[in-house]
Design a protein around this motif. Sequence first.
Motif, PDB file in Angstrom:
ATOM      1  N   PHE A 396       0.819  -1.295   0.167  1.00 23.87           N
ATOM      2  CA  PHE A 396       0.200  -0.196   0.184  1.00 23.87           C
ATOM      3  C   PHE A 396       0.982   1.272   0.018  1.00 23.87           C
ATOM      4  O   PHE A 396       1.833   1.137   0.636  1.00 23.87           O
ATOM      5  CB  PHE A 396      -0.922  -0.022   1.193  1.00 23.87           C
ATOM      6  N   LEU A 397       0.426   2.023  -0.754  1.00 21.14           N
ATOM      7  CA  LEU A 397       0.973   3.522  -0.719  1.00 21.14           C
ATOM      8  C   LEU A 397      -0.072   4.485  -0.716  1.00 21.14           C
ATOM      9  O   LEU A 397      -1.067   4.552  -1.447  1.00 21.14           O
ATOM     10  CB  LEU A 397       1.829   3.630  -2.111  1.00 21.14           C
ATOM     11  N   GLY A 398       0.135   5.317   0.313  1.00 17.56           N
ATOM     12  CA  GLY A 398      -0.860   6.739   0.545  1.00 17.56           C
ATOM     13  C   GLY A 398      -0.264   7.828   0.009  1.00 17.56           C
ATOM     14  O   GLY A 398       1.072   8.134   0.530  1.00 17.56           O
ATOM     15  N   ILE A 399      -0.798   8.588  -0.385  1.00 17.77           N
ATOM     16  CA  ILE A 399      -0.198  10.158  -0.779  1.00 17.77           C
ATOM     17  C   ILE A 399      -1.388  11.046  -0.447  1.00 17.77           C
ATOM     18  O   ILE A 399      -2.387  11.300  -0.632  1.00 17.77           O
ATOM     19  CB  ILE A 399      -0.091  10.346  -2.474  1.00 17.77           C
ATOM     20  N   CYS A 400      -0.453  12.129   0.296  1.00 19.99           N
ATOM     21  CA  CYS A 400      -1.247  13.155   0.889  1.00 19.99           C
ATOM     22  C   CYS A 400      -2.567  12.751   1.605  1.00 19.99           C
ATOM     23  O   CYS A 400      -2.266  12.388   2.885  1.00 19.99           O
ATOM     24  CB  CYS A 400      -1.690  14.308  -0.321  1.00 19.99           C
ATOM     25  N   LEU A 401      -3.638  12.977   1.119  1.00 27.85           N
ATOM     26  CA  LEU A 401      -5.022  12.701   1.653  1.00 27.85           C
ATOM     27  C   LEU A 401      -4.919  10.953   2.116  1.00 27.85           C
ATOM     28  O   LEU A 401      -5.376  10.550   2.998  1.00 27.85           O
ATOM     29  CB  LEU A 401      -6.145  12.739   0.937  1.00 27.85           C
ATOM     30  N   GLY A 402      -4.102  10.242   1.276  1.00 27.86           N
ATOM     31  CA  GLY A 402      -3.886   8.928   1.441  1.00 27.86           C
ATOM     32  C   GLY A 402      -3.138   8.574   2.660  1.00 27.86           C
ATOM     33  O   GLY A 402      -3.708   7.539   3.458  1.00 27.86           O
ATOM     34  N   LEU A 403      -2.373   9.493   3.115  1.00 27.79           N
ATOM     35  CA  LEU A 403      -1.718   9.278   4.411  1.00 27.79           C
ATOM     36  C   LEU A 403      -2.662   9.690   5.725  1.00 27.79           C
ATOM     37  O   LEU A 403      -2.829   8.884   6.556  1.00 27.79           O
ATOM     38  CB  LEU A 403      -0.463  10.347   4.455  1.00 27.79           C
ATOM     39  N   GLN A 404      -3.441  10.545   5.247  1.00 26.83           N
ATOM     40  CA  GLN A 404      -4.405  11.183   6.325  1.00 26.83           C
ATOM     41  C   GLN A 404      -5.540  10.048   6.711  1.00 26.83           C
ATOM     42  O   GLN A 404      -5.990   9.643   7.605  1.00 26.83           O
ATOM     43  CB  GLN A 404      -4.879  12.414   6.034  1.00 26.83           C
ATOM     44  N   CYS A 405      -5.849   9.438   5.475  1.00 30.50           N
ATOM     45  CA  CYS A 405      -7.117   8.208   5.675  1.00 30.50           C
ATOM     46  C   CYS A 405      -6.268   7.028   6.339  1.00 30.50           C
ATOM     47  O   CYS A 405      -7.056   6.348   7.023  1.00 30.50           O
ATOM     48  CB  CYS A 405      -7.283   7.939   4.340  1.00 30.50           C
TER      49      CYS A 405
END
Length: 585
Positions: A396-405
């Motif tokens: 899994f990789l989260g970017i910006c809002l992905g990190l916050q989620c």
Amino acid sequence: MKYILVTGGVISGIGKGIISSSIGTILRSYGFRVTSIKIDPYINIDAGTFSPYEHGEVFVLDDGGEVDLDLGNYERFLDITLHRDNNITTGKIYQYVIDKERRGDYLGKTVQVVPHITDAIQEWVERVARVSVDNDKTEPDICIIELGGTIGDIESMSFVEAFRQFQFRVKRENFCLVHVSLVPQPNATQEHKTKPTQHSVKELRGYGLSPDLIICRSATPMTLSSKEKVAMFCQVDKDHVICMPDVKTLFRVPLLLQENGMFNFLSTRLNLTLKNNYDQSLMIKWRELIERSERQLDEVVIALVGKYTALEDAYASVLKALYHAALFCNRKLNIRFVHATDLEANTKKEDPVKYHEAWQQLCSAHGVLVPGGFGSRGVEGKIAAIEWARTKSKPFLGICLGLQCAVIEFARHVLQYKRANSSEFDKVEHQVVIEMPEHNPGIMGGTMRLGRRTTYFVTDDSILKKLYGNVDSIDERHRHRYEVNPAYIEQYEKAGMKFVGRSDDNERMEILELENHPYFVAVQYHPEYISRPLKPSAPYLGLIWAACGELKNVLTHVTKQQPTAPDIVSKSPGPFSHVSLFRHT
């Protein structure tokens, strides 16, 4: 200084951005220093407040400029660093002129489109064209200017008039006009219809600009008779009519233009003096990328969970970063666009077929990517996808809002704060994501944390630190107004979610990694903005390697210096075989 103006005819979205970037690539291969300017005739000051469905993604520059996505094409193709002033809008020009009028700079004169607006456009172009975009701080030799929209649009008339004057201001030997026009091919006859291009050029000439080179965009290669017809009715030499048919591989465009004599034409038209000891290795590398991209065999499937999945341009830089990483890893990329709302419980009740199809797409992928975005729509679907990736050990990789989620999901299901949320979405007791103190909610444009910022690694035990080459800090571009609440960091880290990268004041959480997981990484910045075909982004590389099951082996071979892309991909094909070339301009 030499100037090349690129205009478009018949329809918008014809590919002027790719053509401009490709011309610049050819010139750089001959040793010339090249800069680019994109002109957008809308009245907005910048692209920062656009919906992605309106104009595609908002591209962010080092200096925090929120600009048109074509500037991303320029940076990736030319490997240069542009600035906010390299994107000109009608709003910027009018604001500039009105500010001068308010200061009394015009000494009581009546301020008009001609000459004040047109003069401001010319002065802006000349000033920006001389700003260095290379590391050596040297003034460019050639400026490529893309005029957005279509010839005949009323909103672009002031720019057309400005360049009619500009060609005399800088002298004809220093100004070249390239016109890109559509040549449709009706299914009924399969005949190339040149009449729209003839009318487009006629209108352009009526405004006082005559094209030196016409590039005809068509579905298939044009016949010689069709090219001769364009040449005759548009009053250009037939050798100065180039057909650019649809191609599968983005990298092929500069080579096609070069094969059609682009540099020879520009060299003659602009009296270019060939640089001493120029190196053509750039075009050789470009050709190698094409060959590799057309030989990919092994496939890697990535599920992109977002809210703008109906328009691929909304995630243009994310897609290109994934392609660059897949090319580096010798994999053919298959991206599955999963609309975040389709993963939510409400969809299960209202449309169970859509719900189960979305989950099937997600669960059968090799890796999951949750990109940036704004607003509450689809957030619960993103959180559900992240929970699945975390509990099923899926990369899994989260970017910006992905990190916050990811932070919200962990708080709800691990820390047991069942109603944890972001202050952007709901005012609850456990606001694990909060608004940054300096954000000004009263104004929409340009108020976020924008541009290049430094992130410091706070531990050596980090996957991303190894992928970045074991450096102590990195510089990446940001675009956000919310951040992880520092009050909860200790609880997160005790539970196994480590914030391994932080801002220089140690207050902002930039990178998180999860213990005992193959690859669970999220970043607050947008690494896709500085990804390059020959130097892919480290977080995206990690996702692809993990999705291929090779990350652990790769990390054992990481040294102090990050390996360069040619070291690994020189024997590898690339991922661009199914990418449509001209998606947006």
